[in-house]
Design an enzyme around this catalytic site. Structure first.
Site, PDB file in Angstrom:
ATOM      1  N   ASN A   1       0.871  -1.179   0.000  1.00 25.36           N
ATOM      2  CA  ASN A   1       0.000   0.000   0.000  1.00 25.36           C
ATOM      3  C   ASN A   1       0.908   1.229   0.000  1.00 25.36           C
ATOM      4  O   ASN A   1       1.485   1.576   1.024  1.00 25.36           O
ATOM      5  CB  ASN A   1      -0.890  -0.031   1.252  1.00 25.36           C
TER       6      ASN A   1
ATOM      7  N   LYS B   1       0.142   4.226  -0.229  1.00 28.85           N
ATOM      8  CA  LYS B   1      -0.484   5.422   0.365  1.00 28.85           C
ATOM      9  C   LYS B   1      -0.231   6.628  -0.555  1.00 28.85           C
ATOM     10  O   LYS B   1      -0.141   6.456  -1.772  1.00 28.85           O
ATOM     11  CB  LYS B   1       0.029   5.635   1.795  1.00 28.85           C
TER      12      LYS B   1
ATOM     13  N   HIS C   1      -9.300   1.126   5.108  1.00 30.10           N
ATOM     14  CA  HIS C   1      -8.012   1.350   5.756  1.00 30.10           C
ATOM     15  C   HIS C   1      -8.204   2.280   6.953  1.00 30.10           C
ATOM     16  O   HIS C   1      -9.029   3.191   6.910  1.00 30.10           O
ATOM     17  CB  HIS C   1      -7.000   1.945   4.763  1.00 30.10           C
TER      18      HIS C   1
ATOM     19  N   GLU D   1      -6.610   4.695   7.987  1.00 36.06           N
ATOM     20  CA  GLU D   1      -6.443   6.131   7.689  1.00 36.06           C
ATOM     21  C   GLU D   1      -7.713   6.701   7.074  1.00 36.06           C
ATOM     22  O   GLU D   1      -8.075   7.858   7.320  1.00 36.06           O
ATOM     23  CB  GLU D   1      -5.218   6.322   6.775  1.00 36.06           C
TER      24      GLU D   1
ATOM     25  N   GLU E   1      -4.844  -4.852  10.704  1.00 41.73           N
ATOM     26  CA  GLU E   1      -3.833  -3.816  10.887  1.00 41.73           C
ATOM     27  C   GLU E   1      -4.093  -3.068  12.187  1.00 41.73           C
ATOM     28  O   GLU E   1      -4.906  -2.136  12.223  1.00 41.73           O
ATOM     29  CB  GLU E   1      -3.888  -2.814   9.721  1.00 41.73           C
TER      30      GLU E   1
ATOM     31  N   GLY F   1       2.941   2.429  10.728  1.00 44.48           N
ATOM     32  CA  GLY F   1       3.871   3.538  10.543  1.00 44.48           C
ATOM     33  C   GLY F   1       4.598   3.947  11.820  1.00 44.48           C
ATOM     34  O   GLY F   1       5.185   5.019  11.880  1.00 44.48           O
TER      35      GLY F   1
ATOM     36  N   SER G   1       3.991  -2.013  10.266  1.00 49.69           N
ATOM     37  CA  SER G   1       5.443  -2.030  10.452  1.00 49.69           C
ATOM     38  C   SER G   1       6.099  -3.362  10.093  1.00 49.69           C
ATOM     39  O   SER G   1       7.044  -3.788  10.755  1.00 49.69           O
ATOM     40  CB  SER G   1       5.801  -1.605  11.886  1.00 49.69           C
TER      41      SER G   1
END
Ligand code: 13P
Length: 252
Positions: free
Chosen positions: A9, A11, A96, A98, A168, A174, A213
């Site tokens: 991904n 992003k 996701h 985010e 996730e 991240g 990560s």
């Protein structure tokens, strides 16, 4: 046997030049992979470039989101499944963290995006996961169950025969703070049990990816867990050598 899957991904990262370089380096390494299915999910605007660059390879393309409406029309800022098909997408990430946290996507909207992906013949990668606060409150399983159940309510359990789930944990995204293999395995097993309560066959075939990560150095121990069928990779998918190391770990 579930075929392992590693999806990158990207992003909101990359330029035409950096993507050309990344794909050039990736293509050489990806050719020697045997079993693992490899997918890259670029920003929408680069889909055409990526489609061109990957033409003669086995690396597949996914989108980072998809409009919940199948019909074309007045949906400013959205991209439809039909359009994604035209640019060679096989997968579509939905839900996701985010999107959920920064853009307020609800479980119900995510479920509709999941449905739109299937309607367009794309395989949804449904992202689920708890925040640090939720983990500390001990409600990880409730959160993940709620996120999955919203999709089951709309689409039915059989829809998961043609879907992927990515676990996730938000606190691992991240942050460089990976879930331990056992922490990840516990939630993956919970997800599979949750699906199995409705359909054991679907649960058995369902690929559940871990994301958060993942790097070349920790991929093998994660992929060795019985309910981890691959990874959804952020930062490390922007570096060809790291991403290929993760693909290799999933391949063996
Ligand atoms: P990182 O691999 O950068 O932690 O991101 C994970 C992720 O969000 C993939 O969708």
């Amino acid at each position: 046997m579930r075929r392992p899957l590693v999806a990158g991904n990207w992003k909101m990262n990359g330029t035409k030049a950096s993507i050309a370089q990344l794909l050039g380096e990736m293509k050489a390494g990806a050719a020697s992979l045997q079993q693992v299915e490899v997918v890259v999910c670029p920003p929408f605007v680069y889909l055409a470039d990526v489609q061109g660059a990957l033409q003669d390879t086995t690396v597949l393309i996914g989108s980072q989101n998809i409009c919940d409406s199948a019909a074309a029309g007045a949906f400013t800022g959205e991209v439809s499944g039909e359009m994604l098909q035209e640019f060679g997408c096989r997968y579509a990430i939905v839900g996701h963290s985010e999107r959920r946290a920064l853009y307020g996507e609800s479980d119900e909207l995510v479920a509709r995006r999941f449905a739109a992906a299937r309607a367009a013949g794309l395989i949804p990668i449904l992202c689920v996961g708890e925040t640090l606060e939720e983990r500390e409150q001990g409600i990880t399983e409730q959160v993940v169950a709620r996120q999955i159940d919203a999709v089951v309510a709309l689409e039915g359990i059989a829809a998961f025969a043609q879907a992927v789930i990515a676990y996730e944990p938000v606190w691992a995204i991240g942050t460089g703070k990976t879930a331990t293999p056992q922490q990840a395995q516990d939630v993956h097993a919970f997800i599979r049990r949750r699906i199995a309560e409705r359909d054991a066959g679907v649960a058995d075939g369902l690929r559940i990816l871990y994301g958060g990560s993942v790097k070349g150095s920790n991929a093998a121990e994660l992929m060795a867990m019985s309910d981890i069928d691959g990874g959804l990779i952020g930062g490390a998918s922007l570096k060809a050598d790291e991403f290929l190391a993760i693909c290799k770990a999933a391949d063996s």
